[in-house]
Write a protein that holds these residues in place. Structure first.
Motif, PDB file in Angstrom:
ATOM      1  N   ALA A  53     -43.063 -42.920-123.034  1.00  0.00           N
ATOM      2  CA  ALA A  53     -41.846 -42.357-122.435  1.00  0.00           C
ATOM      3  C   ALA A  53     -40.788 -42.144-123.515  1.00  0.00           C
ATOM      4  O   ALA A  53     -39.989 -41.209-123.461  1.00  0.00           O
ATOM      5  CB  ALA A  53     -41.309 -43.275-121.336  1.00  0.00           C
ATOM      6  N   PHE A  66     -44.114 -40.525-116.540  1.00  0.00           N
ATOM      7  CA  PHE A  66     -43.685 -41.042-115.225  1.00  0.00           C
ATOM      8  C   PHE A  66     -44.853 -41.698-114.496  1.00  0.00           C
ATOM      9  O   PHE A  66     -44.741 -42.829-114.008  1.00  0.00           O
ATOM     10  CB  PHE A  66     -43.090 -39.919-114.374  1.00  0.00           C
ATOM     11  N   MET A  69     -45.876 -44.901-116.226  1.00  0.00           N
ATOM     12  CA  MET A  69     -44.881 -45.955-115.953  1.00  0.00           C
ATOM     13  C   MET A  69     -45.068 -46.521-114.550  1.00  0.00           C
ATOM     14  O   MET A  69     -45.066 -47.740-114.349  1.00  0.00           O
ATOM     15  CB  MET A  69     -43.447 -45.393-116.079  1.00  0.00           C
ATOM     16  N   ALA A  70     -45.192 -45.623-113.551  1.00  0.00           N
ATOM     17  CA  ALA A  70     -45.304 -46.077-112.160  1.00  0.00           C
ATOM     18  C   ALA A  70     -46.575 -46.905-111.977  1.00  0.00           C
ATOM     19  O   ALA A  70     -46.536 -48.009-111.401  1.00  0.00           O
ATOM     20  CB  ALA A  70     -45.314 -44.870-111.217  1.00  0.00           C
ATOM     21  N   PHE A  71     -47.701 -46.412-112.504  1.00  0.00           N
ATOM     22  CA  PHE A  71     -48.972 -47.133-112.374  1.00  0.00           C
ATOM     23  C   PHE A  71     -48.895 -48.498-113.054  1.00  0.00           C
ATOM     24  O   PHE A  71     -49.272 -49.523-112.475  1.00  0.00           O
ATOM     25  CB  PHE A  71     -50.114 -46.310-113.001  1.00  0.00           C
ATOM     26  N   THR A  73     -46.282 -50.316-113.968  1.00  0.00           N
ATOM     27  CA  THR A  73     -45.340 -51.256-113.367  1.00  0.00           C
ATOM     28  C   THR A  73     -45.910 -51.836-112.079  1.00  0.00           C
ATOM     29  O   THR A  73     -45.748 -53.032-111.797  1.00  0.00           O
ATOM     30  CB  THR A  73     -43.986 -50.577-113.071  1.00  0.00           C
ATOM     31  N   ALA A  74     -46.591 -50.993-111.283  1.00  0.00           N
ATOM     32  CA  ALA A  74     -47.220 -51.500-110.053  1.00  0.00           C
ATOM     33  C   ALA A  74     -48.249 -52.560-110.405  1.00  0.00           C
ATOM     34  O   ALA A  74     -48.337 -53.611-109.751  1.00  0.00           O
ATOM     35  CB  ALA A  74     -47.875 -50.352-109.290  1.00  0.00           C
ATOM     36  N   VAL A  77     -46.058 -55.861-111.718  1.00  0.00           N
ATOM     37  CA  VAL A  77     -45.261 -56.535-110.686  1.00  0.00           C
ATOM     38  C   VAL A  77     -46.163 -57.027-109.557  1.00  0.00           C
ATOM     39  O   VAL A  77     -46.150 -58.210-109.191  1.00  0.00           O
ATOM     40  CB  VAL A  77     -44.175 -55.581-110.138  1.00  0.00           C
TER      41      VAL A  77
ATOM     42  N   LEU B  68     -38.467 -43.004-117.432  1.00  0.00           N
ATOM     43  CA  LEU B  68     -38.895 -44.399-117.628  1.00  0.00           C
ATOM     44  C   LEU B  68     -38.388 -45.278-116.475  1.00  0.00           C
ATOM     45  O   LEU B  68     -39.157 -46.009-115.856  1.00  0.00           O
ATOM     46  CB  LEU B  68     -38.369 -44.895-118.972  1.00  0.00           C
ATOM     47  N   ALA B  70     -37.135 -44.372-113.509  1.00  0.00           N
ATOM     48  CA  ALA B  70     -37.603 -43.960-112.188  1.00  0.00           C
ATOM     49  C   ALA B  70     -39.042 -44.410-111.967  1.00  0.00           C
ATOM     50  O   ALA B  70     -39.384 -44.946-110.899  1.00  0.00           O
ATOM     51  CB  ALA B  70     -37.495 -42.437-112.041  1.00  0.00           C
ATOM     52  N   GLY B  71     -39.888 -44.237-112.996  1.00  0.00           N
ATOM     53  CA  GLY B  71     -41.281 -44.677-112.892  1.00  0.00           C
ATOM     54  C   GLY B  71     -41.369 -46.172-112.654  1.00  0.00           C
ATOM     55  O   GLY B  71     -42.116 -46.637-111.792  1.00  0.00           O
ATOM     56  N   ALA B  72     -40.579 -46.940-113.416  1.00  0.00           N
ATOM     57  CA  ALA B  72     -40.600 -48.396-113.274  1.00  0.00           C
ATOM     58  C   ALA B  72     -40.114 -48.806-111.887  1.00  0.00           C
ATOM     59  O   ALA B  72     -40.699 -49.687-111.242  1.00  0.00           O
ATOM     60  CB  ALA B  72     -39.736 -49.040-114.352  1.00  0.00           C
ATOM     61  N   PHE B  74     -40.087 -47.007-109.076  1.00  0.00           N
ATOM     62  CA  PHE B  74     -41.030 -46.588-108.044  1.00  0.00           C
ATOM     63  C   PHE B  74     -42.264 -47.497-108.039  1.00  0.00           C
ATOM     64  O   PHE B  74     -42.620 -48.083-107.007  1.00  0.00           O
ATOM     65  CB  PHE B  74     -41.431 -45.124-108.279  1.00  0.00           C
ATOM     66  N   GLY B  75     -42.890 -47.646-109.222  1.00  0.00           N
ATOM     67  CA  GLY B  75     -44.095 -48.477-109.313  1.00  0.00           C
ATOM     68  C   GLY B  75     -43.811 -49.922-108.948  1.00  0.00           C
ATOM     69  O   GLY B  75     -44.590 -50.563-108.243  1.00  0.00           O
ATOM     70  N   GLY B  76     -42.673 -50.443-109.424  1.00  0.00           N
ATOM     71  CA  GLY B  76     -42.318 -51.831-109.136  1.00  0.00           C
ATOM     72  C   GLY B  76     -42.117 -52.057-107.649  1.00  0.00           C
ATOM     73  O   GLY B  76     -42.578 -53.060-107.082  1.00  0.00           O
TER      74      GLY B  76
END
Lengths: 105, 281
Positions: A53, A66, A69-71, A73-74, A77, B68, B70-72, B74-76
């Motif tokens: 990023a 994006f 990051m989303a994958f 972080t999921a 967490v 960065l 927004a991705g964090a 959303f995923g979090g």
């Protein structure tokens, strides 16, 4: 082969050996929490997602960053929270037999 | 090496040590929860120091910051909601879903590296191709495994005519795509071929395996993701990814063996599949 790659390869092989040794005789009840715990550790891919990023430019780069990051972080967490919930069940159960054995005494 | 560089390297090293110690503490029920918390703290430290690196480098664009965060967020949020709300009995399939997204994220790092316009060297291309292959296989494989456990996909071994041949074709496809990608890093056709064959192979690998063997398969795919993350570490030249990924790859393999032994099954016979152990009628 560059010196940097040689160094990375050394780290990789030694880490593999550490990984083989760090798990020894695990009771069967801990298999699933241990799998889940290891699953959250590979969430370290989040660090990689943050780094891409940081260098992203252009729509395709931003989109990849994006989603990564989303994958990631999921993974991190969710992984740690679900492992903690699994292990929380263990903690709640272990003290009970002790209390029962103390009660009649 | 500047003072800031030294400091970040040392913090990454401490985080890697935290993962090793945390995983070790998870060997026994008495210390397992502490081990998980230690590993979570190490993760938080690694993420914070990466944030510091991004601020220090000052090369991230404003859009990049938004992407960065927004991705964090959303995923979090999705991860937290799923992990807090899931029923105790549905935890293995949730772990499988988290494993799937982790593998996909690792594959995306390599895709990004190959498509960002800079020419990659041969050694980077090799690890990037391996990263994409392992990451895509775990992505679809873990999705299928989760679907089988959840009952969205029949948990009996699904073997259709020509399945083995299709698996062979997909294997040939990703081998060819991988070699092509190493010869010409950045070639979009080779990249698409590798990604599609990897995704397809994950499906055909897990479909013939019965639902009762799924926990072992999830553990194996977990070890795969660890290896994919280590490969991503090679691509990005980041030691903490290599250490944590290799750690999970190796310990996950041992754990897979322990789980298979506990069920009186051997890993090769599970992978070959087709053994009627589906739990659905």
């Amino acid at each position: 082969m560059s010196a940097d790659l040689m160094f990375d390869l050394t780290v990789f092989v030694l880490s593999l050996l550490v990984g083989f040794e760090v798990i020894s005789k695990v009771p069967a009840t801990l298999h699933t929490p241990l799998m889940s715990g290891a699953n959250s550790i590979h969430g370290i891919v989040l660090v990689g997602a943050m780094l891409i990023a940081g260098t992203a430019h252009g729509p395709a780069g931003y989109l990849l960053a994006f989603v990564a990051m989303a994958f990631a972080t999921a993974n991190v967490v969710g992984g740690y929270v679900v492992t903690d919930r699994m292990l929380g069940m263990f903690r709640a159960r272990t003290p009970q037999p002790r209390q029962r054995s103390e009660d009649p005494a | 090496m500047s003072a800031f560089d030294t400091a970040t390297r040392l913090v990454y090293l401490a985080a890697a040590a935290g993962f090793v110690l945390g995983l070790h503490l998870m060997n026994s029920p008495a210390t397992a929860r502490r081990g998980n918390q230690l590993s979570a703290a190490a993760m938080a430290v690694a993420v914070l120091v990466t944030g510091a690196v991004l601020i220090h480098d000052d090369s991230i664009t404003a859009v990049g910051v938004v992407v960065l965060l927004a991705g964090a967020a959303f995923g979090g949020a999705v991860g937290l909601y799923a992990a807090r709300g899931v029923a105790m009995t549905a935890m293995p399939q949730l772990v499988s879903l988290f494993n799937a997204v982790g593998g996909a994220a690792a594959a995306l790092l390599a895709v990004n590296d190959l498509t960002d316009g800079t020419s990659a060297g041969t050694s980077v291309a090799v690890t990037a191709a391996l990263d994409i292959l392992i990451g895509t296989v775990t992505f679809t494989g873990s999705l299928i495994a989760a679907g089988k456990l959840q009952g969205w996909i029949p948990s009996q071994p699904l073997v259709f005519p020509g399945a083995r041949a299709l698996t062979g074709v997909l294997a040939a496809g990703f081998l060819g795509g991988g070699c092509w990608l190493v010869a010409a890093p950045g070639d979009r056709v080779a990249l698409v071929l590798l990604v599609l064959c990897g995704l397809g192979f994950g499906v055909t690998m897990v479909l013939p395996i019965g639902g009762a063997d799924m926990p072992v398969v999830i553990s194996l795919l977990n070890a795969f993701t660890g290896t994919a993350v280590a490969m991503a570490g090679f691509v990005l030249a980041n030691p903490v990814l290599i250490i944590a990924g290799a750690l999970v790859g190796a310990s996950g393999t041992i754990l897979t063996k322990l789980m298979a032994d506990a069920m009186n099954r051997s890993i090769p016979s599970i992978i070959v599949g087709g053994f009627g152990t589906g739990d659905a009628p």
